[in-house]
Design an enzyme around this catalytic site. Structure first.
Site, PDB file in Angstrom:
ATOM      1  CG  LEU A 133      -1.596  -1.077   1.349  1.00 45.24           C
ATOM      2  CD1 LEU A 133      -2.694  -1.025   2.749  1.00 45.24           C
ATOM      3  CD2 LEU A 133      -2.431  -1.639   0.116  1.00 45.24           C
TER       4      LEU A 133
ATOM      5  N   GLY B 293      -1.096   6.716   0.064  1.00 44.76           N
ATOM      6  CA  GLY B 293      -1.019   7.947   1.085  1.00 44.76           C
ATOM      7  C   GLY B 293      -0.004   8.957   0.541  1.00 44.76           C
TER       8      GLY B 293
ATOM      9  NE  ARG C 145       2.118  12.378  10.545  1.00 43.95           N
ATOM     10  CZ  ARG C 145       2.386  11.357  11.397  1.00 43.95           C
ATOM     11  NH1 ARG C 145       3.397  11.872  12.189  1.00 43.95           N
ATOM     12  NH2 ARG C 145       1.929  10.276  11.297  1.00 43.95           N
TER      13      ARG C 145
ATOM     14  CE  LYS D  17      32.883  13.762 -15.819  1.00 42.59           C
ATOM     15  NZ  LYS D  17      32.118  14.468 -16.719  1.00 42.59           N
TER      16      LYS D  17
ATOM     17  CE1 TYR E 264      36.571  16.713 -12.284  1.00 42.99           C
ATOM     18  CE2 TYR E 264      37.362  17.771 -14.285  1.00 42.99           C
ATOM     19  CZ  TYR E 264      36.321  17.105 -13.490  1.00 42.99           C
ATOM     20  OH  TYR E 264      35.341  16.737 -14.388  1.00 42.99           O
TER      21      TYR E 264
ATOM     22  NE  ARG F  69      58.320  26.050 -17.276  1.00 43.48           N
ATOM     23  CZ  ARG F  69      58.911  24.948 -16.533  1.00 43.48           C
ATOM     24  NH1 ARG F  69      58.253  24.210 -16.042  1.00 43.48           N
ATOM     25  NH2 ARG F  69      60.156  24.690 -16.624  1.00 43.48           N
TER      26      ARG F  69
END
Ligand code: UD1
Ligand code: CA
Length: 448
Positions: A11, A14, A18, A333, A348, A422
């Site tokens: 079920l 609902g 709250r 990542k 990173y 550089r």
């Protein structure tokens, strides 16, 4: 296990007012998974023939989350008995057991449900999961007489005497599938709440001369999430259980209470985890991995013997090879770091491959995003990326190549090449002292 087939109704119509949320209650997550999906995983482990989730209107997101399980829509919330009726088209005309559960109470143990099914096999037409909470509060009360469970009385309808009963209704039931819908049709709503109470099934079974039984469970597994604070409580209970499971399985944790897992976290043997580590979903950690404090992982595979952290963040689709070292303030990542490679400080690395045994110097950044597109960086084996190298993707750096510290790499680098990207260093002897003298003199002249 059971001789008879078992089916389940969960079920979840609902709204969960709250919770004060735009999300249906059963979709709130603990350990990274919606409440209702935890429950369905337990139900599935019982090899049920079919599980149907009862949802409210406009809960397509619940249907999506529980797929491929069936859903049935309860148009109006007329009570728990009415909610089960909504599953009629999916479950009528079957023989065996129908388990009825609440989608917001996900901690029910499989062993407890097995006991309920066994009690059905022992001849009870209705089996109710009862418990004796520290505070019986507003739970329905189980009225037990000489012949076993006689009826359930809802708190709102209970007499003062009945309110003193400490054995309460968890809401979970196991019912004879052939009789369930006939009894549901007999439910009436002439009670304090004006609802069709599922709990009236017990009295109906007894009136038919059949047996009803109670199986008792612990209070913790009955806990539901009706508010955010209850959600946090059951999250805590589940985390405790996950920690215990990993400790038993051969994982060392110096402060288990500060380590948070997802429902699907996989850890090998002799993994060591320092305090304050968070595993979001989709993480696999192989044997003998050392995880230092304050790491955050999501969708990462860390292979055996690797050392990670402190303060490392591994994001989805990251694969850390065997014996790699990933150090502090490193974010990775969607990248493959091959065996034995090192990314030790302040880097990173995104959308990249880092070849075996390559060393990525402190402060190295892969520029994988130009504001419109993501591009890949491919770094070969045994390369040495000098500190503070910026690699503008797409870019390929060959095996054994070396980039000078502070370089900005914008073109591909051949294997074994040394690349310096550089400005050349300029030295002006004595110029610093002259500079200071000029400034000092200027300041003095302005004071006069
Ligand atoms: C119910 C039991 C009570 C028990 C308690 C345990 C009944 C009549 N009472 O009371 O004996 O002690 O659970 O927590 O069953 N739902 C629907 N549609 C509806 C009504 C409810 O799907 O029309 C779902 C809710 O989403 C919820 C579950 O059924 O997941 C329980 O409903 P709720 O209203 O919380 O029942 P209680 O009044 O707490
Ligand atoms: Ca409730």
């Amino acid at each position: 296990m059971s001789e008879k087939s078992t089916y389940a109704v969960v079920l979840g119509a609902g709204k969960g007012t709250r919770m004060k949320s735009d999300l249906p209650k059963v979709l709130h997550k603990i350990a990274g998974r919606p409440l209702v999906c935890h429950l369905l995983a337990t139900v599935d482990s019982l090899n049920v023939k079919k599980a149907v989730v009862v949802v409210g209107p406009d809960m397509d997101n619940v249907a999506e989350a529980v797929a491929p399980h069936a859903v049935a829509v309860q148009q109006k919330q007329l009570g728990t008995g009415d909610a089960v009726k909504a599953a009629r088209a999916e479950l009528e005309g079957l023989t065996g057991n129908i388990l009825i559960l609440y989608g917001d109470s996900p901690l029910i143990r499989r062993e407890t449900l097995e006991k309920m099914i066994a009690a059905r096999e022992n001849g009870a037409a209705v089996v109710v999961l009862g418990f004796t909470p520290r505070d019986a509060g507003r739970y329905g009360r189980l009225v037990v007489g000489k012949g076993g469970l006689e009826r359930i009385v809802e708190f709102k309808d209970a007499t003062e005497e009945e309110k003193k009963i400490t054995l309460c209704n968890s809401g979970v039931m196991c019912v004879d599938a052939e009789r369930l819908f006939g009894w549901l049709d007999m439910l009436r709503n002439d009670n304090a709440a004006g609802e069709y109470y599922l709990t009236d099934l017990v009295a109906l079974a007894r009136a038919d001369g059949l047996k009803a039984a109670v199986v008792e469970g612990g209070e913790e597994e009955m806990m539901g999430a009706n508010s955010r604070s209850e959600l946090a409580t059951i999250e805590g209970l589940l985390q405790k259980e996950l920690r215990r499971r990993f400790l038993d399985q051969g994982v060392t944790m110096t402060d288990p209470d500060s380590v948070y897992f997802s429902y699907d976290t996989v850890l090998g043997r002799d993994v060591e985890i320092e305090p304050n580590v968070i595993f979001e979903t989709g993480c696999v950690v192989e044997d003998h991995v050392e995880i230092k404090g304050f790491c955050h992982f999501e969708g990462a595979h860390i292979r055996s013997g690797a050392k990670v952290g402190p303060f490392a963040r591994l994001r989805p689709e990251t694969d850390i090879g065997e014996n790699c070292h990933i150090g502090d303030f490193v974010e990775i990542k969607k990248s493959v770091i091959e065996n034995g490679a090192k990314v030790n400080h302040l880097s990173y690395v995104g959308d990249a491959r880092v070849g075996t045994k390559t060393n990525i110097g402190a402060g190295t950044i892969t520029c994988n995003y130009d504001g419109y597109f993501k591009s890949k960086t491919d770094i070969g084996a045994n390369a040495f990326i000098g500190s503070n190298t910026v690699i503008v993707a797409p870019c390929t750096i060959g095996d054994g190549a070396l980039t000078a510290a502070g370089s900005v790499i914008t073109k591909d680098v051949e294997p074994d090449a040394l690349v310096v990207g550089r400005a050349r260093q300029v030295v002006l002897p004595d110029r610093a002292r002259m500079f200071r003298e000029q400034k000092k003199a200027l300041k003095e002249s302005l004071k006069k």
